[in-house]
Design a protein around this motif. Structure first.
Motif, short mmCIF file in Angstrom:
data_model
loop_
_atom_site.label_atom_id
_atom_site.label_comp_id
_atom_site.label_asym_id
_atom_site.label_seq_id
_atom_site.Cartn_x
_atom_site.Cartn_y
_atom_site.Cartn_z
N ALA A 9 0.84 -1.20 0.00
CA ALA A 9 0.00 0.00 0.00
C ALA A 9 0.87 1.25 0.00
O ALA A 9 0.58 2.22 -0.72
N GLN A 10 1.93 1.24 0.79
CA GLN A 10 2.85 2.38 0.83
C GLN A 10 3.52 2.55 -0.53
O GLN A 10 3.70 3.67 -1.00
N LYS A 11 3.91 1.43 -1.15
CA LYS A 11 4.55 1.47 -2.46
C LYS A 11 3.60 2.08 -3.49
O LYS A 11 4.00 2.95 -4.26
N ALA A 12 2.35 1.66 -3.48
CA ALA A 12 1.37 2.19 -4.43
C ALA A 12 1.16 3.69 -4.22
O ALA A 12 1.05 4.45 -5.19
N GLU A 17 2.22 9.25 -6.17
CA GLU A 17 2.77 10.59 -5.96
C GLU A 17 3.83 10.92 -7.00
O GLU A 17 3.92 12.04 -7.50
N MET A 18 4.67 9.92 -7.33
CA MET A 18 5.75 10.16 -8.27
C MET A 18 5.23 10.37 -9.69
O MET A 18 5.90 11.03 -10.49
N GLN A 19 4.05 9.86 -10.01
CA GLN A 19 3.51 10.02 -11.35
C GLN A 19 3.23 11.48 -11.67
O GLN A 19 3.38 11.91 -12.82
N LEU A 39 11.75 8.33 -4.41
CA LEU A 39 12.36 7.23 -5.14
C LEU A 39 13.14 6.32 -4.20
O LEU A 39 13.04 5.09 -4.28
N LEU A 40 13.88 6.90 -3.28
CA LEU A 40 14.63 6.12 -2.30
C LEU A 40 13.70 5.30 -1.42
O LEU A 40 13.92 4.10 -1.20
N LYS A 41 12.63 5.92 -0.94
CA LYS A 41 11.66 5.19 -0.11
C LYS A 41 11.03 4.05 -0.90
O LYS A 41 10.83 2.96 -0.36
N LEU A 42 10.75 4.29 -2.16
CA LEU A 42 10.16 3.26 -3.01
C LEU A 42 11.09 2.06 -3.16
O LEU A 42 10.67 0.91 -3.04
N VAL A 43 12.36 2.32 -3.35
CA VAL A 43 13.34 1.24 -3.47
C VAL A 43 13.45 0.47 -2.16
O VAL A 43 13.47 -0.77 -2.15
N LEU A 44 13.50 1.17 -1.04
CA LEU A 44 13.60 0.51 0.26
C LEU A 44 12.37 -0.34 0.55
O LEU A 44 12.49 -1.46 1.07
N ILE A 45 11.20 0.17 0.22
CA ILE A 45 9.97 -0.60 0.43
C ILE A 45 9.98 -1.84 -0.45
O ILE A 45 9.63 -2.93 0.00
#
Length: 59
Positions: A9-12, A17-19, A39-45
């Protein structure tokens, strides 16, 4: 809620947001720093999801 579901859910949310963020921001601007942080948070997730799925599969 399952941890993997929470992370997905966090990733989605971050992907959504990044879109709307402009990918051409300079990293010297506030917008660029926010994009890089997202982007960093997305990679970590993504890494956490993979780890948890591997652990679940190993059981």
């Amino acid at each position: 809620m399952d941890t993997i579901q929470y992370l997905k859910a966090q990733k989605a949310k971050l992907e959504a947001e990044m879109q709307w963020m402009d990918k051409d921001f300079s990293f010297d601007t506030e917008e660029g720093r926010r994009y890089a942080e997202a982007l960093l948070k997305l990679v970590l997730i993504h890494m956490q999801i993979e780890e948890k799925e591997k652990n679940r599969a190993a059981k």
